[in-house]
Design an enzyme around this catalytic site. Structure first.
Site, PDB file in Angstrom:
ATOM      1  N   GLU A  99      39.865  -1.830  -1.717  1.00 47.95           N
ATOM      2  CA  GLU A  99      40.488  -2.701  -2.101  1.00 47.95           C
ATOM      3  C   GLU A  99      42.133  -2.621  -2.582  1.00 47.95           C
ATOM      4  O   GLU A  99      42.939  -3.296  -2.327  1.00 47.95           O
ATOM      5  CB  GLU A  99      40.096  -3.234  -3.607  1.00 47.95           C
ATOM      6  CG  GLU A  99      38.544  -3.739  -3.423  1.00 47.95           C
ATOM      7  CD  GLU A  99      37.488  -2.806  -3.895  1.00 47.95           C
ATOM      8  OE1 GLU A  99      36.528  -3.111  -4.559  1.00 47.95           O
ATOM      9  OE2 GLU A  99      37.671  -1.560  -3.473  1.00 47.95           O
ATOM     10  N   HIS A 131      40.855   3.408  -2.926  1.00 49.07           N
ATOM     11  CA  HIS A 131      39.629   2.478  -2.635  1.00 49.07           C
ATOM     12  C   HIS A 131      39.960   1.498  -1.730  1.00 49.07           C
ATOM     13  O   HIS A 131      41.234   1.077  -1.439  1.00 49.07           O
ATOM     14  CB  HIS A 131      39.271   1.920  -3.888  1.00 49.07           C
ATOM     15  CG  HIS A 131      38.519   2.638  -5.036  1.00 49.07           C
ATOM     16  ND1 HIS A 131      37.905   2.134  -6.046  1.00 49.07           N
ATOM     17  CD2 HIS A 131      38.452   4.140  -5.043  1.00 49.07           C
ATOM     18  CE1 HIS A 131      37.349   3.072  -6.711  1.00 49.07           C
ATOM     19  NE2 HIS A 131      37.691   4.514  -6.129  1.00 49.07           N
ATOM     20  N   CYS A 186      35.511  -2.205  -8.650  1.00 49.82           N
ATOM     21  CA  CYS A 186      35.521  -1.480  -9.958  1.00 49.82           C
ATOM     22  C   CYS A 186      36.823  -2.051 -10.893  1.00 49.82           C
ATOM     23  O   CYS A 186      37.367  -2.949 -10.663  1.00 49.82           O
ATOM     24  CB  CYS A 186      35.609   0.018  -9.693  1.00 49.82           C
ATOM     25  SG  CYS A 186      37.502   0.294  -9.160  1.00 49.82           S
ATOM     26  N   CYS A 201      40.280  -1.310  -9.347  1.00 47.58           N
ATOM     27  CA  CYS A 201      40.567  -2.466  -8.602  1.00 47.58           C
ATOM     28  C   CYS A 201      40.670  -3.963  -8.970  1.00 47.58           C
ATOM     29  O   CYS A 201      41.629  -4.446  -8.498  1.00 47.58           O
ATOM     30  CB  CYS A 201      39.548  -2.443  -7.401  1.00 47.58           C
ATOM     31  SG  CYS A 201      39.563  -0.792  -6.551  1.00 47.58           S
TER      32      CYS A 201
END
Length: 149
Positions: free
Chosen positions: A58, A56, A86, A89
């Site tokens: 992040e 992801h 999410c 993260c």
């Protein structure tokens, strides 16, 4: 007084990263990490390219910022991300002890707020910065994906 380095300025940088993800066929989420008004990490989703569910924006940004700083803690840093993090993260952000998280659009289904994920007690979080622009790129991406199938 006008601040050229306000949250909108850095969220636009995150949106540039989301556009880069969009062009690669990745879910268009972008992130930047800033310290003292300086971008030290830029990232976007790479889950398809790397065939890695943890890639992801992040997560990529956390790694890049830690490498830049030479340490794992991001206490003085601010993460700008186009969508609410999410649970995965947010957990990584907890461990990095990031000072502040600024997100654009909410993720009502998978976001850390509705999932009840705890952030580090000293981490501040604010949302809704360029919310419409951040949500629009995601909507456009998924409409196009549905139309291709």
């Amino acid at each position: 007084m006008f601040d050229p380095y306000d949250d909108s300025h850095f969220m636009r940088k995150a949106l540039q990263e989301a556009e880069a993800a969009y062009e690669k066929g990745e879910i268009p989420i972008g992130a930047v990490i800033v310290v003292a008004d300086r971008v030290i990490a830029r990232a976007h989703n790479l889950t398809e390219l790397l065939n890695d569910v943890t890639a992801h924006a992040e997560m990529q940004a956390i790694t890049a910022a830690a490498n830049f700083l030479g340490g794992k803690y991001l206490k003085e840093c601010t993460l700008y991300v186009t969508i609410e993090p999410c649970q995965m993260c947010a957990g990584a952000l907890f461990w990095s002890q990031i000072g502040k998280i600024v997100y654009g659009a909410r993720d009502e289904q998978r976001g850390c707020i509705n999932m009840g994920t705890k952030l580090h007690p000293k981490t501040k979080m604010t949302g809704g910065v360029l919310e419409e622009e951040c949500g629009e790129i995601l909507k456009r991406f998924f409409i196009e994906k549905r139309n291709l199938n």
